[in-house]
Design a protein around this motif. Structure first.
Motif, PDB file in Angstrom:
ATOM      1  N   PHE A 101      14.010   0.045  -1.603  1.00 37.95           N
ATOM      2  CA  PHE A 101      13.832   1.197  -2.489  1.00 37.95           C
ATOM      3  C   PHE A 101      15.163   1.852  -2.840  1.00 37.95           C
ATOM      4  O   PHE A 101      15.364   2.277  -3.970  1.00 37.95           O
ATOM      5  N   THR A 121       9.085  -5.646  14.851  1.00 32.67           N
ATOM      6  CA  THR A 121       8.440  -5.956  13.570  1.00 32.67           C
ATOM      7  C   THR A 121       8.321  -4.695  12.723  1.00 32.67           C
ATOM      8  O   THR A 121       8.652  -4.682  11.538  1.00 32.67           O
ATOM      9  N   ARG A 122       7.825  -3.616  13.363  1.00 30.06           N
ATOM     10  CA  ARG A 122       7.650  -2.362  12.619  1.00 30.06           C
ATOM     11  C   ARG A 122       8.977  -1.865  12.062  1.00 30.06           C
ATOM     12  O   ARG A 122       9.080  -1.514  10.891  1.00 30.06           O
ATOM     13  N   ILE A 136      10.165  -4.074   9.161  1.00 36.99           N
ATOM     14  CA  ILE A 136       9.446  -3.851   7.900  1.00 36.99           C
ATOM     15  C   ILE A 136       9.841  -2.500   7.303  1.00 36.99           C
ATOM     16  O   ILE A 136      10.126  -2.384   6.116  1.00 36.99           O
ATOM     17  N   ASN A 137       9.862  -1.474   8.152  1.00 32.07           N
ATOM     18  CA  ASN A 137      10.157  -0.127   7.639  1.00 32.07           C
ATOM     19  C   ASN A 137      11.567   0.007   7.092  1.00 32.07           C
ATOM     20  O   ASN A 137      11.778   0.603   6.035  1.00 32.07           O
ATOM     21  N   LEU A 144       2.891  -7.248   1.885  1.00 25.00           N
ATOM     22  CA  LEU A 144       2.723  -8.358   2.833  1.00 25.00           C
ATOM     23  C   LEU A 144       1.246  -8.577   3.130  1.00 25.00           C
ATOM     24  O   LEU A 144       0.783  -9.712   3.261  1.00 25.00           O
ATOM     25  N   ASN A 159      11.977  -1.982   3.897  1.00 21.73           N
ATOM     26  CA  ASN A 159      11.309  -1.273   2.802  1.00 21.73           C
ATOM     27  C   ASN A 159      12.204  -0.165   2.240  1.00 21.73           C
ATOM     28  O   ASN A 159      12.401  -0.053   1.032  1.00 21.73           O
ATOM     29  N   ILE A 199      -0.306  -4.208  13.709  1.00 20.60           N
ATOM     30  CA  ILE A 199       1.089  -3.818  13.423  1.00 20.60           C
ATOM     31  C   ILE A 199       1.198  -2.293  13.347  1.00 20.60           C
ATOM     32  O   ILE A 199       2.149  -1.699  13.837  1.00 20.60           O
ATOM     33  N   LEU A 200       0.195  -1.654  12.788  1.00 19.78           N
ATOM     34  CA  LEU A 200       0.237  -0.199  12.644  1.00 19.78           C
ATOM     35  C   LEU A 200      -0.154   0.547  13.904  1.00 19.78           C
ATOM     36  O   LEU A 200       0.454   1.544  14.263  1.00 19.78           O
ATOM     37  N   LEU A 229       6.538  -6.118  18.754  1.00 16.93           N
ATOM     38  CA  LEU A 229       5.801  -5.251  17.841  1.00 16.93           C
ATOM     39  C   LEU A 229       6.708  -4.169  17.261  1.00 16.93           C
ATOM     40  O   LEU A 229       6.716  -3.917  16.053  1.00 16.93           O
ATOM     41  N   GLU A 276      13.123   4.456   9.530  1.00 15.49           N
ATOM     42  CA  GLU A 276      13.480   4.374   8.121  1.00 15.49           C
ATOM     43  C   GLU A 276      14.979   4.595   7.993  1.00 15.49           C
ATOM     44  O   GLU A 276      15.601   5.117   8.906  1.00 15.49           O
ATOM     45  N   ASN A 312       4.344   1.963   4.148  1.00 17.40           N
ATOM     46  CA  ASN A 312       5.395   1.481   3.263  1.00 17.40           C
ATOM     47  C   ASN A 312       4.899   0.334   2.399  1.00 17.40           C
ATOM     48  O   ASN A 312       4.010  -0.435   2.777  1.00 17.40           O
ATOM     49  N   LEU A 313       5.459   0.259   1.219  1.00 22.68           N
ATOM     50  CA  LEU A 313       4.942  -0.676   0.224  1.00 22.68           C
ATOM     51  C   LEU A 313       5.165  -2.134   0.617  1.00 22.68           C
ATOM     52  O   LEU A 313       4.392  -3.002   0.242  1.00 22.68           O
ATOM     53  N   LEU A 314       6.191  -2.364   1.391  1.00 27.81           N
ATOM     54  CA  LEU A 314       6.458  -3.731   1.826  1.00 27.81           C
ATOM     55  C   LEU A 314       5.312  -4.223   2.712  1.00 27.81           C
ATOM     56  O   LEU A 314       4.836  -5.358   2.581  1.00 27.81           O
ATOM     57  N   LEU A 315       4.863  -3.351   3.607  1.00 35.51           N
ATOM     58  CA  LEU A 315       3.757  -3.709   4.494  1.00 35.51           C
ATOM     59  C   LEU A 315       2.491  -3.993   3.675  1.00 35.51           C
ATOM     60  O   LEU A 315       1.787  -4.986   3.928  1.00 35.51           O
TER      61      LEU A 315
END
Lengths: 314, 460
Positions: free
Chosen positions: A161, A149-150, A153-154, B11, A157, B42-43, A146, A116, B5-8
């Protein structure tokens, strides 16, 4: 037909929120110069070699740059601790400083990687023209898809915000945009109180030198560090890593101590037994994770003897 | 805090909607299976393959049990192994893990233990209910493995439930239908879930964290318990609201897991009827009733109830503190049953006093829940009372926001009665409904903390 109705509803909803946002923007006082612009201006002062301390709120509250400036007769010593910063944020900032300001030495706090971005870093990035995502891309080049990607996205995000303008506008309208001293996002934060009556947050000498704390997977950390070391050698900057002196949670040590021990002595600050003994005192704590002003003074003075080599010309 | 997270999440919803549009009505569940697998991967990474493998074993067990009921116990025992190993080998303290989001998140993807799998509890509970329902002839084994896999790994329900019987969920998977109503109802739940999670729960958590950083003690330490109790409710119920909403968009109605205003219960019995409803029903149907049938004279009902509470406690974590928590919970319920509170005079006063009585003891139990060491807890409670005044100064704005938001939530629940939030809004006038939408959205945007939603119960 029904799909059209749904889309229309969502658009109406979005439009109302947008106009409410515009309304708040129009009545909020105009933005004045922030703490970042002063820092960015200072950073561009290249008369003397510059030195930076990078890390989280623990760095913010434990390193008093005024003491270092006086001791080493150099005004270009900065505490760039950022509230909420993690090893990812630290690495991004280090990457930026090396490439744009070529400091003499950057001291980087070792902490866990969180995928983050701290709000402070994002705000700082805007004013210092720091390209966060380019830096993330470089740092994570060796990671698998992977993980990329994580992290993508994190970080995206947290970026989205942090860009939410409504919060800032409302704060300005309410007149709470002037940040409280203990909530300052970047730089040294001196705190007077002493709210914790135990020495448990302090790391011990035995813990630092304990080889029993093992963590097999430090690959991401090493990827980041290797990238930064390579970059720093190209730009003639010295990178030095150091351990935080206080810990809210012992589990963090399972990451940072093995990481610290995996680094060669030449790129890290080594706390002596006496150093740890001198700083370990409840009167130096603000809470269970941070030093207070007294603690910062003591810690900075103690640190001087460990880092003076980097400040004296060879 | 462990955040989604809200983006995930966005999506997930968008890609599911996009994919659903490519499939015919009877095949739409395949779209949800695809996105569930993808986003779970993904998680959780490669742990997904282990879950798929276990799901296949459960699929096979279903047919074995249909042919031979005596194999049920063996099958359940086998299915429980991963969960038991995960619970027993996890030596860390859950609350500590939860606070250190950074460290935990790091380890989340690198668990050394094979069976430390996110969502394993709910996967296992649903598996057991599936197999026992086959044995009880409520259902026949599902012939399509992938449909069963979707039931076990359905993204909106795998992390914290609610738990469902296979019959309930699979039936809905086969008739997925997205409509304007399903999207409206789903969005309402999502909005309310985000409000509860990001504005109330995350702010309470920040307050708890700041209080824990100080030497707060004595009577004031109970404040922490009360805050944690309210936090658990707003955190967990909002997470369920959010995923109920997401599922509702696809036309799949997940079960309710919390009664509205469960925090204002006036007895422990009333509280448990409305708290984590699907888990309690699961323990009732698949554990309590199973052992109770051997007690034809109903002599040991209290003992079985007590054991059920111990099991629920140890499901959270196999540590002494939670054993104590389970013992106290079980004893509390049994004591209340013995001294039937409803027989007490002055009904109105009894009801009001009941709220205080329940909140007080719930706060103490909540403290046990977040203490790794009972000695520490006792010491904190019996130390001289100390409240760090600067917290009031530093957190004043936070406390005001929490209080006002809590009142808003409670107001809506008091008006809704037993109706779910989406249905409650359905009955409102158009203007009133839209006013609530806008109000919630603006509050989230202005006062929302964090960058996603979190759920404490994901730890379990």
């Amino acid at each position: 037909m029904r799909r059209k109705k749904t889309i229309l509803k969502l658009i109406t909803f979005g439009a109302i929120i947008f106009f409410v946002g515009l309304f708040f923007r129009s009545i909020s006082p105009k933005k004045t110069e922030t703490q970042f612009s002063t820092i960015v201006k200072n950073m561009n002062n290249k008369e003397k070699p510059s030195y930076y301390f990078i890390g989280s709120s623990r760095v913010q509250k434990s390193i008093n740059p005024a003491i270092l400036r006086e001791k080493f007769h150099n005004q270009n010593i900065y505490n760039l601790g950022i509230s909420g910063s993690t090893f990812l944020s630290n690495s991004i900032l280090t990457d930026f400083l090396i490439q744009n300001h070529t400091p003499k030495v950057i001291f980087v706090e070792l902490s866990p990687i969180i995928q983050e971005l701290s709000t402070g870093l994002i705000q700082f990035a805007d004013e210092a023209e720091l390209d966060i995502f380019k830096s993330i891309h470089e740092l994570n080049k060796k990671e698998n898809v992977l993980k990329k990607t994580r992290i993508g996205i994190n970080t995206l995000n947290s970026y989205v915000f942090a860009k939410n303008p409504l919060k800032k506008d409302i704060k300005r309208i309410l007149g709470v945009h002037h940040q409280k001293r203990n909530k300052k996002i970047v730089g040294f934060v001196p705190l007077d109180q002493n709210n914790f009556e135990s020495t448990t947050p302090f790391i011990t000498f035995n813990e630092i030198n304990s080889l029993s704390i093992k963590n097999k997977d430090l690959s991401s950390y090493h990827n980041y560090i290797n990238y930064l070391l390579e970059l720093s050698s190209k730009h003639n900057t010295k990178l030095i890593f150091f351990l935080p002196i206080t810990y809210k949670n012992n589990k963090e040590k399972n990451i940072v101590i093995p990481l610290y021990n995996s680094l060669p002595d030449s790129i890290k600050i080594k706390y002596s037994k006496k150093f740890i003994k001198n700083i370990t005192n409840t009167k130096y704590l603000y809470d269970n994770n941070h030093l207070n002003n007294k603690g910062a003074e003591k810690y900075t003075y103690l640190l001087c003897s460990l880092i003076e080599n980097y400040f004296t010309p060879k | 805090m462990i955040e989604f997270n809200l983006l995930l999440i966005l999506l997930y919803v968008l890609s599911s909607l996009a994919l659903l549009s490519f499939f015919s009505k009877e095949n739409k569940w395949k779209a949800l299976l695809t996105t569930s697998l993808l986003f779970y991967y993904i998680l959780a990474g490669s742990k997904l393959f282990l879950l798929v493998f276990i799901a296949y074993i459960i699929y096979l067990f279903g047919f074995v049990i249909q042919r031979n009921h005596s194999k049920t116990k063996v099958a359940i025992f086998a299915i429980l192994i991963p969960l038991v190993i995960a619970k027993v080998t996890n030596t860390s303290f859950h609350f500590e893990d939860y606070i250190t989001k950074d460290v935990w998140l790091f380890e989340w993807f690198k668990w050394s233990s094979l069976f430390q799998i996110i969502g394993l509890s709910y996967f296992t509970f649903n598996s057991i209910s599936y197999l026992i329902d086959i044995k009880r002839k409520y259902i026949k084994p599902e012939k399509n493995f992938f449909l069963l896999l979707l039931y076990l790994i359905y993204f909106p329900a795998i992390f914290s439930g609610p738990l469902h019987r296979a019959k309930y969920l699979i039936k809905q998977f086969e008739i997925i239908s997205i409509s304007d109503t399903s999207i409206s109802k789903g969005t309402r739940l999502i909005l309310f879930g985000l409000f509860k999670n990001m504005v109330i729960a995350q702010r309470i958590f920040s307050l708890i964290n700041n209080l824990l950083s100080t030497d707060i003690s004595g009577f004031y330490y109970l404040v922490l318990g009360l805050l944690f109790f309210l936090y658990l409710y707003s955190n967990f119920s909002s997470f369920v609201d959010l995923f109920q909403g997401i599922s509702q968009i696809f036309g799949i109605q997940l079960k309710d897991n919390f009664r509205n205003r469960v925090y204002f219960s006036n007895s422990r019995q009333e509280f448990w009827k409305g708290w984590h409803i699907t888990l309690n029903e699961w323990f009732r149907d698949y554990f309590f009733f199973v052992i109770a049938k051997y007690d034809k004279k109903r002599k040991y009902t209290d003992l079985f109830l007590f054991i059920t509470f111990i099991l629920i406690a140890l499901w959270h974590e196999v540590i002494f503190t939670l054993l104590v928590w389970g013992v106290l919970n079980g004893s509390w319920i049994i004591l209340e049953k013995k001294f039937d509170l409803k027989k007490l005079p002055y009904a109105k006063f009894r009801k009001s006093a009941g709220y205080l009585y329940h909140l007080f003891f719930s706060s103490i139990l909540a403290l046990i829940f977040i203490s790794s060491d009972l000695n520490f807890l006792v010491q904190k409670l019996f130390d001289a009372s100390f409240f760090p005044q600067e917290i009031l100064e530093n957190e004043l704005m936070n406390i005001i926001i929490i209080s006002c938001s809590f009142l808003i939530m409670d107001y809506h629940y008091s008006k809704a009665g037993n109706t779910r939030f989406d249905n409650y809004l359905q009955d409102k006038s158009f203007l009133n409904r839209w006013f609530i939408y806008i109000k919630l959205a603006i509050i989230i945007l202005i006062f929302g903390a964090g960058t996603g939603v979190d759920n404490y119960y994901i730890l379990f």
